[in-house]
Design an enzyme around this catalytic site. Structure first.
Site, PDB file in Angstrom:
ATOM      1  N   CYS A 113      60.088  52.221  67.246  1.00  0.00           N
ATOM      2  CA  CYS A 113      60.599  51.075  67.984  1.00  0.00           C
ATOM      3  C   CYS A 113      60.575  51.385  69.477  1.00  0.00           C
ATOM      4  O   CYS A 113      61.047  52.445  69.903  1.00  0.00           O
ATOM      5  CB  CYS A 113      62.021  50.763  67.521  1.00  0.00           C
ATOM      6  N   CYS A 116      64.504  51.682  70.681  1.00  0.00           N
ATOM      7  CA  CYS A 116      65.476  52.705  70.270  1.00  0.00           C
ATOM      8  C   CYS A 116      64.862  53.925  69.601  1.00  0.00           C
ATOM      9  O   CYS A 116      65.585  54.812  69.168  1.00  0.00           O
ATOM     10  CB  CYS A 116      66.522  52.084  69.348  1.00  0.00           C
ATOM     11  N   CYS A 162      63.989  45.618  63.933  1.00  0.00           N
ATOM     12  CA  CYS A 162      64.459  46.994  63.803  1.00  0.00           C
ATOM     13  C   CYS A 162      65.917  46.973  63.355  1.00  0.00           C
ATOM     14  O   CYS A 162      66.739  46.264  63.936  1.00  0.00           O
ATOM     15  CB  CYS A 162      64.324  47.701  65.150  1.00  0.00           C
ATOM     16  N   CYS A 165      68.443  48.484  66.355  1.00  0.00           N
ATOM     17  CA  CYS A 165      68.703  47.779  67.612  1.00  0.00           C
ATOM     18  C   CYS A 165      68.393  46.286  67.551  1.00  0.00           C
ATOM     19  O   CYS A 165      68.538  45.587  68.548  1.00  0.00           O
ATOM     20  CB  CYS A 165      67.924  48.417  68.753  1.00  0.00           C
ATOM     21  N   CYS A 185      52.855  42.156  60.095  1.00  0.00           N
ATOM     22  CA  CYS A 185      52.055  41.838  61.271  1.00  0.00           C
ATOM     23  C   CYS A 185      52.925  42.038  62.509  1.00  0.00           C
ATOM     24  O   CYS A 185      53.802  41.229  62.803  1.00  0.00           O
ATOM     25  CB  CYS A 185      51.560  40.396  61.153  1.00  0.00           C
TER      26      CYS A 185
END
Length: 197
Positions: A113, A116, A162, A165, A185
């Site tokens: 990510c 984070c 995510c 976060c 995707c």
């Protein structure tokens, strides 16, 4: 009615009405494109505990941990992220196809990510979907991503965020390859790649 008996046409009124109707229609289309999922709620969220799985950069599964979510104000996110990264991850925008840095990347490693650093996807499950976005047939760990209902285009879709976060990553569809038949995707701008060494 004879031609000379017709009332004169008021073109300025017609033009005003046409522009007004066009403006209202344009605003309606624009607002439908904007995300309806989470954008305003994200910046007001309170931290709560979630479960995520840790991974090394070579993809080795580590501990399953219980940690508080990462919650920051828009100003804090804007200091950390580029304008495009902020728009996609915090406002659920979408990058244009075939423009992201990872759609055609074939190196081995994992995708984390951008907000984070949570481990999200592996190059081992990446495939060429032909869409112009990096696509995966499964996440590294289901704990590390969350699925959210998205009706921003006037039809239901499943957004992927995510877990740690709440960054918007992309969408998942049921047209992927075996063994899962899923296509995660993702937006390249939501990810950062850690190359396997």
């Amino acid at each position: 009615m004879f031609e000379d008996e017709r009332k004169p046409v008021d073109y300025s009124r017609r033009a005003f009405l046409g522009i007004s109707v066009s403006a209202v229609a344009g605003f309606a289309l624009w607002s439908m494109h904007k995300p309806s999922m989470t954008a305003s709620a994200k910046s007001n969220a309170m931290p709560h505990e979630v479960t995520v799985v840790q991974f090394s950069n070579d993809g080795t599964r580590g501990q399953t941990v219980h940690v508080p979510t990462v919650v920051k104000s828009d100003d804090e996110w804007k200091k950390q992220l580029s304008a495009n990264e902020f728009d996609v991850t915090r406002r659920a925008d979408t990058e244009m196809a075939f423009t992201g840095r990872y759609w055609n990347l074939h190196d081995k490693g994992i995708y984390r990510c951008i907000c984070c650093d949570t481990a999200l996807f592996s190059s081992d499950t990446k495939f060429d979907s032909g869409t112009g976005w990096p696509s995966f047939w499964q996440p590294l760990a289901t704990e590390n991503v969350q699925l959210q209902r998205d009706t921003s285009l006037g039809m239901p879709r499943t957004a992927v965020a995510c877990t740690l976060c709440d960054a918007h990553l992309g969408h998942v569809f049921d047209d992927g390859p075996e063994p899962t038949y899923q296509r995660y995707c993702m937006n390249s701008v939501s990810l950062k790649f850690a190359k396997k060494v």
